[in-house]
Design a protein around this motif. Structure first.
Motif, PDB file in Angstrom:
ATOM      1  N   ARG A  18       1.040  -1.187  -0.043  1.00 25.31           N
ATOM      2  CA  ARG A  18      -0.080  -0.009  -0.089  1.00 25.31           C
ATOM      3  C   ARG A  18       0.652   1.138  -0.139  1.00 25.31           C
ATOM      4  O   ARG A  18       2.042   1.490   0.480  1.00 25.31           O
ATOM      5  N   ILE A  19       0.324   2.442  -0.478  1.00 26.29           N
ATOM      6  CA  ILE A  19       1.033   3.429  -0.534  1.00 26.29           C
ATOM      7  C   ILE A  19       0.444   4.367   0.775  1.00 26.29           C
ATOM      8  O   ILE A  19      -0.750   4.638   0.730  1.00 26.29           O
ATOM      9  N   VAL A  20       1.570   5.020   1.423  1.00 23.56           N
ATOM     10  CA  VAL A  20       0.999   6.125   2.359  1.00 23.56           C
ATOM     11  C   VAL A  20       1.400   7.296   1.951  1.00 23.56           C
ATOM     12  O   VAL A  20       2.531   7.601   1.238  1.00 23.56           O
ATOM     13  N   LEU A  21       0.857   8.364   2.215  1.00 26.40           N
ATOM     14  CA  LEU A  21       1.095   9.781   1.850  1.00 26.40           C
ATOM     15  C   LEU A  21       1.385  10.567   3.255  1.00 26.40           C
ATOM     16  O   LEU A  21       1.036  10.277   4.360  1.00 26.40           O
ATOM     17  N   HIS A  22       2.610  11.459   2.740  1.00 27.62           N
ATOM     18  CA  HIS A  22       3.345  12.188   3.980  1.00 27.62           C
ATOM     19  C   HIS A  22       2.867  13.718   3.716  1.00 27.62           C
ATOM     20  O   HIS A  22       3.203  13.927   2.570  1.00 27.62           O
ATOM     21  N   GLU A  23       2.185  14.184   4.552  1.00 28.64           N
ATOM     22  CA  GLU A  23       1.926  15.698   4.231  1.00 28.64           C
ATOM     23  C   GLU A  23       3.449  16.649   4.822  1.00 28.64           C
ATOM     24  O   GLU A  23       3.759  16.273   5.778  1.00 28.64           O
ATOM     25  N   ASP A  24       3.782  17.503   4.061  1.00 29.53           N
ATOM     26  CA  ASP A  24       4.973  18.361   4.085  1.00 29.53           C
ATOM     27  C   ASP A  24       4.645  19.385   5.577  1.00 29.53           C
ATOM     28  O   ASP A  24       3.520  19.929   5.643  1.00 29.53           O
ATOM     29  N   PRO A  25       5.455  19.292   6.666  1.00 27.98           N
ATOM     30  CA  PRO A  25       5.059  19.795   7.595  1.00 27.98           C
ATOM     31  C   PRO A  25       5.134  21.532   7.611  1.00 27.98           C
ATOM     32  O   PRO A  25       4.649  22.338   8.394  1.00 27.98           O
ATOM     33  N   GLY A  26       5.781  22.182   6.564  1.00 28.33           N
ATOM     34  CA  GLY A  26       5.558  23.617   6.393  1.00 28.33           C
ATOM     35  C   GLY A  26       6.679  24.144   7.005  1.00 28.33           C
ATOM     36  O   GLY A  26       7.627  23.994   6.835  1.00 28.33           O
ATOM     37  N   SER A  27       6.259  25.127   8.052  1.00 24.52           N
ATOM     38  CA  SER A  27       7.025  25.795   8.859  1.00 24.52           C
ATOM     39  C   SER A  27       6.886  25.716  10.328  1.00 24.52           C
ATOM     40  O   SER A  27       5.599  25.958  10.548  1.00 24.52           O
ATOM     41  N   ILE A  28       7.802  25.754  11.050  1.00 27.35           N
ATOM     42  CA  ILE A  28       7.513  25.806  12.443  1.00 27.35           C
ATOM     43  C   ILE A  28       8.549  26.613  13.269  1.00 27.35           C
ATOM     44  O   ILE A  28       9.455  27.317  12.575  1.00 27.35           O
ATOM     45  N   THR A  29       8.370  26.916  14.628  1.00 31.56           N
ATOM     46  CA  THR A  29       9.051  27.753  15.313  1.00 31.56           C
ATOM     47  C   THR A  29       9.594  27.019  16.632  1.00 31.56           C
ATOM     48  O   THR A  29       8.794  26.109  17.150  1.00 31.56           O
ATOM     49  N   VAL A  30      10.863  26.999  16.780  1.00 33.25           N
ATOM     50  CA  VAL A  30      11.535  26.613  18.065  1.00 33.25           C
ATOM     51  C   VAL A  30      11.895  27.823  18.933  1.00 33.25           C
ATOM     52  O   VAL A  30      11.939  28.775  18.451  1.00 33.25           O
ATOM     53  N   SER A  31      11.516  27.506  20.127  1.00 32.78           N
ATOM     54  CA  SER A  31      11.803  28.598  21.180  1.00 32.78           C
ATOM     55  C   SER A  31      12.620  27.997  22.424  1.00 32.78           C
ATOM     56  O   SER A  31      12.624  26.808  22.613  1.00 32.78           O
ATOM     57  N   ASP A  32      13.170  29.014  23.280  1.00 28.58           N
ATOM     58  CA  ASP A  32      13.773  28.659  24.525  1.00 28.58           C
ATOM     59  C   ASP A  32      12.504  29.015  25.656  1.00 28.58           C
ATOM     60  O   ASP A  32      11.445  29.382  25.409  1.00 28.58           O
ATOM     61  N   ASN A  33      13.160  29.010  26.813  1.00 27.64           N
ATOM     62  CA  ASN A  33      12.174  29.394  28.030  1.00 27.64           C
ATOM     63  C   ASN A  33      12.144  30.791  28.178  1.00 27.64           C
ATOM     64  O   ASN A  33      11.394  31.359  29.078  1.00 27.64           O
ATOM     65  N   GLU A  34      12.846  31.644  27.448  1.00 28.61           N
ATOM     66  CA  GLU A  34      13.145  33.203  27.659  1.00 28.61           C
ATOM     67  C   GLU A  34      12.054  33.724  26.511  1.00 28.61           C
ATOM     68  O   GLU A  34      11.858  35.081  26.517  1.00 28.61           O
ATOM     69  N   GLY A  35      11.068  33.093  25.560  1.00 28.97           N
ATOM     70  CA  GLY A  35      10.669  33.773  24.510  1.00 28.97           C
ATOM     71  C   GLY A  35      11.433  33.885  23.455  1.00 28.97           C
ATOM     72  O   GLY A  35      10.627  34.309  22.381  1.00 28.97           O
ATOM     73  N   ASN A  36      12.655  33.547  23.245  1.00 30.11           N
ATOM     74  CA  ASN A  36      13.531  33.740  22.077  1.00 30.11           C
ATOM     75  C   ASN A  36      12.939  32.793  20.987  1.00 30.11           C
ATOM     76  O   ASN A  36      12.911  31.530  21.505  1.00 30.11           O
ATOM     77  N   THR A  37      13.013  33.033  19.953  1.00 34.91           N
ATOM     78  CA  THR A  37      12.538  32.059  18.826  1.00 34.91           C
ATOM     79  C   THR A  37      13.521  31.922  17.665  1.00 34.91           C
ATOM     80  O   THR A  37      14.300  32.779  17.223  1.00 34.91           O
ATOM     81  N   MET A  38      13.313  30.634  16.867  1.00 35.83           N
ATOM     82  CA  MET A  38      14.010  30.689  15.339  1.00 35.83           C
ATOM     83  C   MET A  38      13.071  29.724  14.695  1.00 35.83           C
ATOM     84  O   MET A  38      11.984  28.988  15.287  1.00 35.83           O
ATOM     85  N   THR A  39      13.100  30.011  13.313  1.00 38.82           N
ATOM     86  CA  THR A  39      12.079  29.236  12.530  1.00 38.82           C
ATOM     87  C   THR A  39      12.889  28.109  11.786  1.00 38.82           C
ATOM     88  O   THR A  39      14.137  28.004  11.434  1.00 38.82           O
ATOM     89  N   VAL A  40      12.104  27.144  11.636  1.00 39.96           N
ATOM     90  CA  VAL A  40      12.452  25.930  10.920  1.00 39.96           C
ATOM     91  C   VAL A  40      11.461  25.721   9.717  1.00 39.96           C
ATOM     92  O   VAL A  40      10.394  25.825   9.873  1.00 39.96           O
ATOM     93  N   ASP A  41      11.880  25.543   8.535  1.00 38.85           N
ATOM     94  CA  ASP A  41      11.263  25.425   7.340  1.00 38.85           C
ATOM     95  C   ASP A  41      11.997  24.496   6.236  1.00 38.85           C
ATOM     96  O   ASP A  41      13.229  23.762   6.586  1.00 38.85           O
ATOM     97  N   THR A  42      11.662  24.123   5.120  1.00 34.06           N
ATOM     98  CA  THR A  42      12.264  23.562   3.997  1.00 34.06           C
ATOM     99  C   THR A  42      12.497  22.038   4.416  1.00 34.06           C
ATOM    100  O   THR A  42      13.602  21.717   4.370  1.00 34.06           O
ATOM    101  N   PHE A  43      11.371  21.488   5.144  1.00 30.61           N
ATOM    102  CA  PHE A  43      11.495  20.110   5.363  1.00 30.61           C
ATOM    103  C   PHE A  43      11.809  19.439   4.142  1.00 30.61           C
ATOM    104  O   PHE A  43      11.174  19.556   3.046  1.00 30.61           O
TER     105      PHE A  43
END
Length: 188
Positions: free
Chosen positions: A110-135
């Motif tokens: 059988r074939i299974v489909l995977h949906e691209d996650p798109g873009s997410i944000t990672v953060s620390d405990n202080e509210g600082n963030t970075m972007t993760v994309d181009t999966f």
């Protein structure tokens, strides 16, 4: 435009009349307006597949990095041959990271489909963030694209790897940054 549409509808109606008349005159009595027995039987069936089961074998890890004080940078993790993290020219990779690795169990062939996650944000405990994309990955033979499907092997499993790109701001505050990415997996 309105006249053209009206003409097409009128033509379809005119062509439908002779076809209905011809069917009513067929020699089959059930087409001529009724049957002696109004009850009938039909068949029904269904194939039930094993549910898909996903196991996380390894999380996506961008490693330990030192950011530039003045320039943006990226950390890339490929899904394939070069699966360790690679820092762009403005960053220093102190410890390499790794691709994410998953196993899916299901019905062989059988074939299974995977949906691209798109873009997410990672953060620390202080509210600082970075972007993760181009999966990238999910079974692709190409380290630079997301392939949205795979065929489950004869042994009932398929493995796939996922990489992505982390975007680091100039003088990114130190810390441990975490986040989650999600995607759906389903039978085609």
């Amino acid at each position: 435009m309105a006249r053209f549409r009206a003409f097409l509808l009128a033509s379809a109606f005119v062509f439908a009349l002779p076809l209905s008349t011809a069917m009513a005159q067929d020699d089959d009595p059930s087409l001529a307006g009724g049957s002696a027995d109004p009850n009938f039987e039909g068949n029904a069936g269904v194939i039930v597949l094993n549910g898909l089961q996903v196991t996380v074998r390894q999380d996506l890890d961008f490693g330990v990095i030192a950011p530039s004080l003045t320039e943006f940078g990226t950390v890339q993790v490929n899904r394939g041959r070069n699966f360790r993290s690679v820092c762009g020219s403005t960053l220093i990779c102190l410890e390499p990271g790794n691709r994410a690795r998953f196993t899916v169990s299901g019905d062989p062939g059988r074939i299974v489909l995977h949906e691209d996650p798109g873009s997410i944000t990672v953060s620390d405990n202080e509210g600082n963030t970075m972007t993760v994309d181009t999966f990238v990955g999910a079974g692709s033979g190409n380290d630079n694209v997301w392939r949205g499907w795979q065929r489950i092997r004869d042994n009932g499993i398929v493995r796939f790897n996922v990489g992505a790109t982390l975007h680091v701001k100039p003088n990114q505050p130190p810390g441990i940054y975490t986040g989650t990415f999600s995607f759906s997996i389903e039978y085609e």
